[in-house]
Design a protein around this motif. Sequence first.
Motif, PDB file in Angstrom:
ATOM      1  N   ASN A 225      30.933  70.065   9.452  1.00  0.00           N
ATOM      2  CA  ASN A 225      29.721  70.894  10.007  1.00  0.00           C
ATOM      3  C   ASN A 225      29.107  70.020  10.870  1.00  0.00           C
ATOM      4  N   ARG A 226      29.554  68.967  11.390  1.00  0.00           N
ATOM      5  CA  ARG A 226      28.682  67.968  12.283  1.00  0.00           C
ATOM      6  C   ARG A 226      28.106  68.675  13.291  1.00  0.00           C
ATOM      7  N   ASP A 227      28.726  69.736  14.104  1.00  0.00           N
ATOM      8  CA  ASP A 227      28.218  70.249  15.142  1.00  0.00           C
ATOM      9  C   ASP A 227      26.929  71.226  14.656  1.00  0.00           C
ATOM     10  N   GLU A 228      27.031  71.744  13.605  1.00  0.00           N
ATOM     11  CA  GLU A 228      25.745  72.545  12.894  1.00  0.00           C
ATOM     12  C   GLU A 228      24.505  71.657  12.733  1.00  0.00           C
ATOM     13  N   LEU A 229      24.977  70.369  11.980  1.00  0.00           N
ATOM     14  CA  LEU A 229      23.910  69.354  11.990  1.00  0.00           C
ATOM     15  C   LEU A 229      23.505  68.966  13.000  1.00  0.00           C
ATOM     16  N   ASP A 230      24.166  68.774  14.117  1.00  0.00           N
ATOM     17  CA  ASP A 230      23.654  68.221  15.423  1.00  0.00           C
ATOM     18  C   ASP A 230      22.544  69.160  15.845  1.00  0.00           C
ATOM     19  N   LYS A 231      23.039  70.651  15.874  1.00  0.00           N
ATOM     20  CA  LYS A 231      22.327  71.479  16.252  1.00  0.00           C
ATOM     21  C   LYS A 231      20.711  71.582  15.722  1.00  0.00           C
ATOM     22  N   ILE A 232      20.800  71.319  14.402  1.00  0.00           N
ATOM     23  CA  ILE A 232      19.435  71.285  13.646  1.00  0.00           C
ATOM     24  C   ILE A 232      18.918  70.019  13.982  1.00  0.00           C
ATOM     25  N   VAL A 233      19.144  69.064  14.355  1.00  0.00           N
ATOM     26  CA  VAL A 233      18.453  67.939  14.891  1.00  0.00           C
ATOM     27  C   VAL A 233      17.973  68.045  16.196  1.00  0.00           C
ATOM     28  N   ARG A 234      19.017  68.340  17.153  1.00  0.00           N
ATOM     29  CA  ARG A 234      18.648  68.380  18.432  1.00  0.00           C
ATOM     30  C   ARG A 234      17.336  69.525  18.571  1.00  0.00           C
ATOM     31  N   GLU A 235      17.286  70.506  17.727  1.00  0.00           N
ATOM     32  CA  GLU A 235      16.357  71.650  18.013  1.00  0.00           C
ATOM     33  C   GLU A 235      15.025  71.713  17.275  1.00  0.00           C
ATOM     34  N   HIS A 236      14.994  70.609  16.567  1.00  0.00           N
ATOM     35  CA  HIS A 236      13.831  70.563  15.464  1.00  0.00           C
ATOM     36  C   HIS A 236      12.445  70.718  16.237  1.00  0.00           C
ATOM     37  N   HIS A 237      12.268  70.307  17.575  1.00  0.00           N
ATOM     38  CA  HIS A 237      10.942  70.557  18.155  1.00  0.00           C
ATOM     39  C   HIS A 237      10.968  71.872  19.025  1.00  0.00           C
TER      40      HIS A 237
END
Length: 485
Positions: A225-237
């Motif tokens: 689920n790396r892609d989903e974790l990436d998305k959470i980190v990238r979009e936290h602002h």
Amino acid sequence: MNGLFITTSVIGTGLVVYAARNLFRQVGDGEPMGKPIHEMMEEKTLAEVSRTWNKAALSGNIVDFREIAKLWRESETEQAVVPLPRPAFKHWEIERFFSEMIEKRRTIKGDRRTVIVKLLKLLDEEGDCPSVVNMNPLEAENKYSRETFSMLATIPLYLHTIQVARKFAAKVNQDVMLPDIFIVSLGHDIGKIPSYHDKMYSTVDHPLISAIILNGITEYASLANRDELDKIVREHHLLKAEYPLTKMLKQCDQDVRKEELAVLVGEAVERNKTSYKTEDIPPRKPEPQTVAQKPAAKNGAPPEETRDHPLGALETQDLPDLEALELPSWFDADAILSALKKRINQLEATSKGLRWSAVSTSSGHVFANPEGLWAAVKEVSGMDPDMLAADADEASKRNLLYTFVRELSRINDAIATEYVSEKHYTTKATIVTGAGKGINSLLVPFRARAFGISSATLEMQKSPLLKKMVKDIKPKQEEIETCVL
């Protein structure tokens, strides 16, 4: 032979998964009935499960993921794993965090445990840097005032990060989700570490740098689920978060910032009780002999004010609905109107040239740009941590302004509500310059009488330069009516 019943419920969507029912039910020749467990399993992504959990939480139900972990997590190997040596940390706060939150949790194992340990080691070795950055123009933290940024820069990155991780873990309170919760919370700001940030800040902001660093960790890159974790980190602002978990990370980050500012402001007040009294600082006025003004066009046209779009890069985003918040204890409608009144028809020298906060019109209205109203409210609020933190969080700022405008309308009838749609606090308007150019903007429409002064008196206060910059302001509703007539 009695059957073994294993029932797992996900409340909120009505989904019920029976992992096995009467697994070896005896009938006739003794053949087992039903499909094998692995054929009855249904795969779900982290995003799908987080949405399900979010809906259930909002409805007041309790969702326990311990029995449905394999719906959204890849299966773990059943082979015996050799225990890894316990890591050592030089910062006692990180040592304590590992001991209390990571070390004895059975759900934190395998590659995820390795990723978490590597992130903690990185923060331990290089996390003494400031917890805020503003070198990239896209950084949300660029919007902090100079004083706020300087205060937050005294908070080391490692300390801010583990506080966010603790708060996120407490909010979720589901052991099966904690490995991924810790990965995104410990990794969301590692892009601020100078050894990485100073090389990449000119092209990307810290959330993207953080995702790049995470993907450089072999064990992280192998996660299903790396892609989903990436998305959470990238979009936290981002202004509007797509995943509930992204929204929760953003909220935890913001809550920690408010707590940090509350402590820092308290310490500053103790050191010097007059240093941060913003009400003692009058609005800045330009000095004609020193202000660099935009040169007039060769054809003699008057100077015009150019403004960025009120929402900047956010104009193409799907904006979240506004939410009325609880009024802070310091809120004083009369004081806010008084603070804004000082700014009406005044020009202020900024890094982008001469700007105005509020302008009157002959129609009996005063139109304030949102930033001008925000500055007036901040003047009244003093050093309220929520206001200071909201400078770098557009969603919080919009909700606060919406709340304040609603209250100003309710108490003082100060807002020209005929121009404001429901669930909004601004109106779309056209600023007509002295040269006849139209500039679209989002403005807050006030009634001039709310300031205890007549429109005629306000008009007399306009300088010749302001009149050239703003000849008139027309709400879009009026423009439409004129076209129809």
